[in-house]
Design a protein around this motif. Structure first.
Motif, short mmCIF file in Angstrom:
data_model
loop_
_atom_site.label_atom_id
_atom_site.label_comp_id
_atom_site.label_asym_id
_atom_site.label_seq_id
_atom_site.Cartn_x
_atom_site.Cartn_y
_atom_site.Cartn_z
N THR A 21 -5.29 -4.63 -3.49
CA THR A 21 -5.10 -6.05 -3.15
C THR A 21 -3.62 -6.35 -2.96
OG1 THR A 21 -7.10 -6.68 -4.36
CG2 THR A 21 -5.49 -8.41 -3.93
N GLY A 22 -2.78 -5.79 -3.84
CA GLY A 22 -1.33 -5.99 -3.68
C GLY A 22 -0.81 -5.41 -2.38
N SER A 23 -1.37 -4.28 -1.97
CA SER A 23 -0.96 -3.66 -0.70
C SER A 23 -1.30 -4.56 0.47
CB SER A 23 -1.66 -2.31 -0.56
OG SER A 23 -1.37 -1.72 0.69
N ASN A 24 -2.50 -5.13 0.45
CA ASN A 24 -2.89 -6.05 1.52
C ASN A 24 -2.03 -7.31 1.53
OD1 ASN A 24 -4.83 -4.19 2.12
ND2 ASN A 24 -6.56 -5.39 1.36
N LEU A 25 -1.69 -7.78 0.33
CA LEU A 25 -0.83 -8.96 0.25
C LEU A 25 0.54 -8.66 0.85
CD1 LEU A 25 -0.11 -11.81 -0.72
CD2 LEU A 25 0.39 -10.83 -2.98
N ALA A 26 1.06 -7.46 0.60
CA ALA A 26 2.36 -7.09 1.16
C ALA A 26 2.31 -7.11 2.69
CB ALA A 26 2.78 -5.71 0.66
N THR A 73 -2.58 -16.99 0.66
CA THR A 73 -3.06 -17.80 -0.47
C THR A 73 -4.24 -17.12 -1.16
OG1 THR A 73 -2.35 -19.84 0.62
CG2 THR A 73 -3.99 -20.05 -1.13
N ALA A 74 -5.22 -16.63 -0.40
CA ALA A 74 -6.39 -15.99 -0.99
C ALA A 74 -6.01 -14.70 -1.72
CB ALA A 74 -7.43 -15.71 0.09
N LEU A 75 -5.14 -13.90 -1.11
CA LEU A 75 -4.75 -12.62 -1.72
C LEU A 75 -3.91 -12.83 -2.98
CD1 LEU A 75 -3.96 -10.66 1.56
CD2 LEU A 75 -5.78 -10.12 -0.07
N GLN A 76 -3.07 -13.85 -2.99
CA GLN A 76 -2.28 -14.13 -4.19
C GLN A 76 -3.18 -14.52 -5.35
OE1 GLN A 76 0.46 -17.05 -2.59
NE2 GLN A 76 2.16 -15.57 -2.57
N SER A 130 -10.25 -11.31 -2.52
CA SER A 130 -9.49 -10.22 -1.90
C SER A 130 -10.06 -9.89 -0.53
CB SER A 130 -9.54 -8.98 -2.81
OG SER A 130 -8.71 -7.96 -2.30
N SER A 131 -11.37 -9.80 -0.43
CA SER A 131 -12.00 -9.51 0.86
C SER A 131 -11.79 -10.67 1.84
CB SER A 131 -13.49 -9.25 0.66
OG SER A 131 -13.69 -8.10 -0.12
N LEU A 191 -4.95 -11.44 -6.56
CA LEU A 191 -4.08 -10.57 -7.34
C LEU A 191 -3.88 -11.10 -8.76
CD1 LEU A 191 -2.45 -7.97 -7.16
CD2 LEU A 191 -0.49 -9.32 -6.40
N ARG A 192 -3.80 -12.42 -8.91
CA ARG A 192 -3.68 -12.98 -10.26
C ARG A 192 -4.89 -12.61 -11.11
NH1 ARG A 192 -0.73 -17.20 -7.68
NH2 ARG A 192 -2.63 -18.26 -6.99
N ILE A 193 -6.06 -12.63 -10.50
CA ILE A 193 -7.27 -12.25 -11.24
C ILE A 193 -7.28 -10.75 -11.54
CG2 ILE A 193 -9.80 -12.11 -11.09
CD1 ILE A 193 -9.71 -14.67 -9.38
N ARG A 194 -6.87 -9.94 -10.56
CA ARG A 194 -6.86 -8.49 -10.75
C ARG A 194 -5.99 -8.11 -11.96
NH1 ARG A 194 -11.04 -7.09 -7.50
NH2 ARG A 194 -10.46 -6.66 -5.33
#
Length: 712
Positions: free
Chosen positions: A670-675, A649-652, A632-633, A655-658
């Motif tokens: 993490t979902g917010s950052n991915l958005a 790619t890293a954030l997705q 995430s970081s 998010l799967r792990i979260r």
């Protein structure tokens, strides 16, 4: 009757001699002057007190009661009708609800035979006996002194007969019996016909009787405010001091009688000005239940005082139950499971359950349905607690018993918290089904006991420092996981001087480390630096290099959040070196991750991304949760560096792990950052989906969807 020999065809005249030898009789026979017959009853009986003024709320309960009183449709044969029991704590509004329902039913024409109301005075010094009740109801049914049989058994027969006659005529009667104390008061009063309806009120459940029970609880805050507003109609203080009115209803614990008393006090002391003055008076009083009294009586002639109502209920308790209630009241827990209550009473769990059942039947405690942890919980109404605490306040024996009970509870909670804390490590450390179940059970117990555990550390008694420190340390991991920062800080600040008083430097180091970690996350970050520096020093003195490295790691976080990322980078680098020397890859990965956060804070995003990649490698296959943190970081650092596709790619993956764990805060952020990254990448539809998921997760965590907090 068959005619006797020699009888004239016209039959005997009263006063004539009649030879009845050999006669056969069916039913009662009267010779001589016939007894006076009761006069016909009134067309419609009405012995109903006035409808309650200012009735508010209770929509659900009123609807349920009216459904029970409504006449059956024509296709339904009248069978045995169960009485309705409206039960609850004294002052909860039972009579008001019953009278409101009765007036509604009468006005709708549901009871053409009329409505009878009788107060059985079950909680007065002299309750109404069943025989006296039958006589009173006969009077209401039109049977006066001249027609009242002298024997109780005949009075009862006549009572049932009059109700049966009304039923045969299709005239339903509603019988309201107020303040029933015990089950024995009811059977002689129940009609023999299922056409009629019976509603009674009681401060106690009556489990021996086949009744439909409607148990009342406190009003909602909205309905409490409406009650006070209605009682003080036209009083301009209510609008000016809306916040104070809310505080007043909360102090009254939303108990209708308490609210009525408060309204009466405001009317009486109108010249004294503000609602806030009464709020302050009630808040500063040590005996809130005793303070809530006002001269005069209510609409139905009842005194406006809480203490006598509660005392009447407590005086009815079986042996030992009042003592148990007073002990429960003196232990400042929000609620209790049965095991905790057993520690309070000092009784075995089975006996304690009997005690709690009796108190629940008296509505002096409330039984909650089992929660996720599968255990029943028990609560005291705040005003009951206030009264029970004050009841024997001057008795040194009660005070000593409460002190002993409090110590038992604290030690018990400390033992359980230590047991549960051992099962709290993340499932990645032991992913077996048994370990996951143990962790879920531990989390459920912590969730249920959260408020009580914090309170047990904060109780002001200056004793049992060892148990309080043990409890504080066992609680810290849970408070960190659930992000209860204020509680974490309060527990740490309380435990620190206790640990120092014990002279246990290892315990003091651990408490300082937890306090500093809590302050760096949820308090003024600069205040975390002193306790963390102290923690590192103490860990070094007691020869605990792992603890010292953890204190440095937390210190670096506090330095970064206090605005000194350069010092933070140096401190994390030092911690990483210590863990690397110890061969502790897990803590080394955490320090490496924190180095990346410090690098990102000074704008060195490329180096930060490299640090996060290294942290992820240290945690890959070793700790999936921290691997998710690093990803995430990493995603955020890549986003800031303009490497959007790699960031997505890293954030997705993060998010799967979260999603695998119940850390909703991390999932949401993490979902917010991915958005954000998806939006920049031109993938608007996916961005909207990610943002919606993040909003849900953040709402569950009690936060809002913002950029991942560690980077700002």
């Amino acid at each position: 009757m068959h005619t006797a020999a020699g009888e004239s065809p016209g039959g005997p005249r009263y006063g004539d001699h009649v030879d009845l030898r050999g006669g056969r009789f069916y039913g009662p026979v009267s010779l001589g002057t016939p007894p006076p017959q009761p006069p016909p009853g009134p067309d419609v009986l009405s012995a109903l007190p006035a409808a309650p003024v200012g009735f508010t709320g209770r929509e659900t309960e009123l609807a349920a009661l009216l459904r029970g009183l409504r006449p059956p449709d024509g296709s339904a044969a009248p069978g045995p009708a169960r009485p309705w029991a409206v039960t609850g704590l004294g002052g909860i509004g039972k009579t008001a609800l019953v009278l409101r329902a009765a007036h509604t039913a009468r006005d709708a024409g549901w009871f053409s035979g009329g409505v009878l109301f009788l107060d059985l005075a079950g909680y007065d010094d002299a309750a109404v006996s069943p025989a006296s009740a039958v006589a009173s109801l006969l009077y209401a049914l039109g049977v006066g002194d001249a027609h009242l049989p002298s024997k109780e058994v005949n009075q009862h027969a006549l009572y049932l007969s009059r109700l049966a006659t009304l039923a045969d005529e299709g005239r339903r009667v509603l019988l309201l019996l107020d303040n029933v104390r015990e089950a024995g008061q009811l059977p002689p009063l129940l009609p023999g016909s299922g056409a009629h309806r019976v509603v009674f009120t009681s401060r106690e459940s009556q489990p021996s009787l086949p009744v439909r029970e409607l148990a009342l609880g406190p009003l909602s805050p909205r309905d409490s405010t409406a009650l006070v507003t209605e009682a003080l109609e036209g009083d301009d203080r209510l609008e000016r001091e809306a916040d104070s009115v809310g505080e007043l209803t909360a102090l009254c614990e939303h108990l209708p009688l308490a609210l009525q008393i408060a309204a009466a006090l405001l009317r009486r002391h109108r010249s004294r000005g503000r609602v806030a003055s009464l709020v302050e008076e009630l808040r500063s009083g040590h005996r809130l239940a005793g303070t809530l009294h006002s001269p005069g009586v209510d609409q139905y002639g009842r005194p406006l005082a809480l203490a006598p109502v509660f005392e009447a209920s407590m005086s009815r308790l079986p042996d030992g139950r009042a003592r148990a209630l007073c002990l429960l009241a003196r232990i400042a827990c929000a609620d209790y499971d049965t095991d905790t209550a057993a520690e309070v009473t000092g009784l075995p769990a089975a006996e304690t359950l009997d005690v709690l059942d009796d108190l629940a039947c008296a509505h002096l405690v409330t039984r909650d349905e089992p929660g996720d942890e599968g255990r029943e919980r028990w609560r005291l109404h705040g005003l009951v607690r206030s009264y029970a605490c004050a009841r024997d306040a001057a008795d040194p024996g009660t005070a000593a018993a409460a002190h002993t009970a409090r110590a038992r509870v604290r030690r018990y909670l400390a033992r359980r918290a230590e047991e549960c804390d051992r099962h709290m490590p993340f499932p990645v450390h032991d992913p077996s089904p048994d370990a996951v179940r143990r962790r879920e059970a531990a989390l459920a117990w912590f969730d249920a006991e959260h408020a009580n555990l914090v309170a047990a550390v904060l109780w002001p008694e200056d004793d049992e420092p060892e148990a309080r420190v043990r409890l504080a340390l066992s609680l810290a991991g849970y408070l960190r996981w659930r992000r209860f920062f204020e509680d974490w800080i309060a527990v740490g600040r309380t435990a620190r001087p206790l640990a120092r008083r014990l002279g246990d430097e290892r315990a003091e180091a651990a408490v300082c480390n937890e306090l500093g970690a809590a302050l760096s996350r949820g308090g003024p970050s600069h205040e975390a630096i002193e306790p963390l520096t102290r923690a590192a020093h103490l860990f070094r003195r007691v020869g605990d290099p792992t603890g010292e490295g953890m204190a440095w790691n937390n210190l670096g976080l506090a330095q970064r959040r206090s605005g000194d990322p350069g010092a933070a980078l140096a401190t994390h680098t030092r911690a990483r070196g210590r863990f690397r020397d110890l061969g502790d890859r897990w803590n080394e990965g955490r320090a490496q991750h924190n180095m990346g956060l410090a690098l990102s804070a000074v704008g060195r995003d490329a180096e930060a991304a490299e640090a996060f990649v290294l942290a992820g490698e240290l945690h890959r296959g070793h700790d999936r949760i921290y691997h998710g943190d690093s990803l995430s970081s990493l995603g955020w650092a890549l986003y800031l560096g303009g490497r959007t596709a790699e960031a997505v790619t890293a954030l997705q993956e993060a998010l799967r792990i979260r999603r695998e764990y119940d850390n909703w805060y991390a999932t949401g952020l993490t979902g917010s950052n991915l958005a954000l990254a998806l939006e920049v990448a031109g993938r608007s539809a996916e961005a909207a989906e990610a943002r919606a998921e993040a909003d849900v997760a953040c709402a569950r965590a009690g936060t809002r969807a913002i950029v991942y907090g560690h980077h700002h």
